[in-house]
Structures are given as structure tokens and as C-alpha cells.
Design an enzyme around this catalytic site. Structure first.
Site, mmCIF file in Angstrom:
data_model
loop_
_atom_site.group_PDB
_atom_site.id
_atom_site.type_symbol
_atom_site.label_atom_id
_atom_site.label_comp_id
_atom_site.label_asym_id
_atom_site.label_seq_id
_atom_site.Cartn_x
_atom_site.Cartn_y
_atom_site.Cartn_z
ATOM 1 C CG HIS A 182 -9.809 -1.817 -4.837
ATOM 2 N ND1 HIS A 182 -10.277 -2.047 -3.570
ATOM 3 C CD2 HIS A 182 -10.845 -2.032 -5.683
ATOM 4 C CE1 HIS A 182 -11.547 -2.420 -3.657
ATOM 5 N NE2 HIS A 182 -11.913 -2.401 -4.922
ATOM 6 C CB ILE A 183 -4.203 1.539 -2.561
ATOM 7 C CG1 ILE A 183 -4.985 2.719 -1.964
ATOM 8 C CG2 ILE A 183 -2.700 1.835 -2.595
ATOM 9 C CD1 ILE A 183 -4.783 2.926 -0.472
ATOM 10 C CE1 TYR A 190 -3.581 -2.558 0.171
ATOM 11 C CE2 TYR A 190 -2.579 -3.302 2.226
ATOM 12 C CZ TYR A 190 -3.475 -3.484 1.195
ATOM 13 O OH TYR A 190 -4.277 -4.593 1.178
ATOM 14 C CG ASP A 224 -28.229 -5.125 -1.124
ATOM 15 O OD1 ASP A 224 -28.084 -5.386 -2.334
ATOM 16 O OD2 ASP A 224 -28.511 -5.994 -0.273
ATOM 17 C CG HIS A 266 -12.536 -8.664 -1.500
ATOM 18 N ND1 HIS A 266 -12.328 -8.287 -2.805
ATOM 19 C CD2 HIS A 266 -11.577 -8.028 -0.768
ATOM 20 C CE1 HIS A 266 -11.272 -7.480 -2.853
ATOM 21 N NE2 HIS A 266 -10.803 -7.308 -1.632
HETATM 22 O O1 CA2 Z 1 -5.949 -2.133 -2.437
HETATM 23 C C1 CA2 Z 1 -6.856 -1.661 -1.746
HETATM 24 O O2 CA2 Z 1 -7.083 -0.465 -1.665
HETATM 25 C C2 CA2 Z 1 -7.713 -2.614 -0.903
HETATM 26 O O3 CA2 Z 1 -9.056 -2.138 -0.927
HETATM 27 C C3 CA2 Z 1 -7.140 -2.543 0.495
HETATM 28 C C4 CA2 Z 1 -7.793 -3.535 1.471
HETATM 29 C C5 CA2 Z 1 -7.843 -4.938 0.885
HETATM 30 O O4 CA2 Z 1 -8.584 -5.783 1.748
HETATM 31 C C6 CA2 Z 1 -8.464 -4.957 -0.496
HETATM 32 O O5 CA2 Z 1 -8.433 -6.277 -0.989
HETATM 33 C C7 CA2 Z 1 -7.713 -4.037 -1.443
HETATM 34 C C8 CA2 Z 1 -7.029 -3.599 2.782
HETATM 35 C C9 CA2 Z 1 -6.714 -2.291 3.429
HETATM 36 C C10 CA2 Z 1 -5.806 -2.582 4.577
HETATM 37 O O6 CA2 Z 1 -4.892 -1.542 4.718
HETATM 38 C C11 CA2 Z 1 -3.804 -1.761 5.509
HETATM 39 C C12 CA2 Z 1 -3.069 -0.650 5.819
HETATM 40 C C13 CA2 Z 1 -1.937 -0.800 6.603
HETATM 41 C C14 CA2 Z 1 -1.568 -2.032 7.096
HETATM 42 C C15 CA2 Z 1 -2.320 -3.132 6.775
HETATM 43 C C16 CA2 Z 1 -3.458 -2.996 5.971
#
Ligand code: CA2
Length: 144
Positions: free
Chosen positions: A99-100, A22, A86, A79
């Protein structure tokens, strides 16, 4: 044009762990970046972040009649959440999903997005820039 930017669970921890996925920047950095991008586009933005599915659904419902567009990164709820899907369908506010990371290049379970079914566009894997692209897309969409 007023846009609500919604971020789901754990995105408040950006920059703390999983920097390889991220990036190094924090949630506060994300807000600064999106605020600047919105100002350049002449859009008004508000932000909402929650770790709770129901709170996100409340925010979507409360956006009805107040916002012209929604940018949402539903994070893990992408997911799993038929309820967020909805809510987005119910308010029928033009929504771009962001999504990042690239959810299509990761684990199998991340490839399915319920929220995509209500979004006019999904932007995945463009980092923070994806939020700016979402704002620009909404601006163009709302002009038509
Ligand atoms: O890529 C994305 O933006 C996601 O929406 C991020 C979600 C993940 O479950 C999706 O599949 C994709 C997770 C965000 C969690 O962010 C964190 C930040 C710091 C440390 C751990 C997780």
C-alpha cells in the site's frame, strides 16, 4: 524469476487527485519505477491493473504456473474482497501486499486487509518505494 505486479481500482488515476495521500507521481511513473527496480534486482516483471474485482481474480488465476511471485496493491478491494483472498490462496504463489499510504494510520475500515491473510508480507506507507521493497523481499524469499 518472474513477478506479476497487480494494481487494483483507481490506481490508474495516481497523480491526478489526493496527491497529499498518494503523491504527485502518475501510474506511468509507478510502472517506470518498478521496472527499473526489477531490472536492478535482475527480476522480470509484468504489470496488470484493473478496476474490476473479477478481472483481478482472473489475472491471479492465470498467473498459476507462469509467475514465481506476485506483488499486489488491491487498493479498495483490500478491505472488502474475500474473493481476491481466496484466489491468492488457491494459486499459492508467494505474494507481497503493498500500500502506498499507511492503511493503519487512516480510517478504521482501512485497517482490515483480507489480502494480508494470504500475503507473506505487507508493506504499507512507504510510497512507491514499497513496491521495490516487495520485489527485494520476494527475491530473497524465492532464493531460499
Ligand atoms: O495506499 C494504498 O496504496 C491503497 O491501497 C490505495 C487505495 C485505498 O483504497 C487503500 O485503502 C490504500 C485507493 C487507491 C486510489 O487511488 C487514487 C488515486 C488518485 C486519486 C484518487 C485515488
Amino acid at each position: 524469476m518472474k513477478i506479476l505486479v497487480i494494481n487494483g481500482p483507481n490506481l490508474n488515476l495516481l497523480g491526478i487527485r489526493e496527491k497529499n495521500i498518494y503523491g504527485e507521481n502518475t501510474y506511468e511513473d509507478l510502472l517506470l519505477f518498478v521496472r527499473k527496480s526489477a531490472a536492478e534486482l535482475g527480476l522480470e516483471v509484468d504489470f496488470f491493473q484493473s478496476n474490476h474485482e473479477g478481472a483481478i481474480i482472473d489475472a491471479i488465476q492465470e498467473a498459476y504456473g507462469k509467475y514465481d511471485g506476485i506483488v499486489i496493491n488491491p487498493a479498495g478491494y483490500t478491505h472488502t474482497s474475500v474473493a481476491i483472498l481466496d484466489a491468492l490462496k488457491a494459486v499459492n504463489i508467494p505474494t507481497v501486499e503493498v500500500h502506498i499510504s499507511d492503511i493503519y494510520q487512516r480510517e478504521e475500515f482501512r485497517k482490515n486487509s483480507y489480502v494480508s491473510l494470504a500475503a507473506i508480507k505487507t508493506i504499507s506507507g512507504h510510497g512507491f518505494k514499497g513496491y521495490a521493497e516487495a520485489l527485494a523481499f520476494l527475491k530473497a524469499h524465492l532464493k531460499n
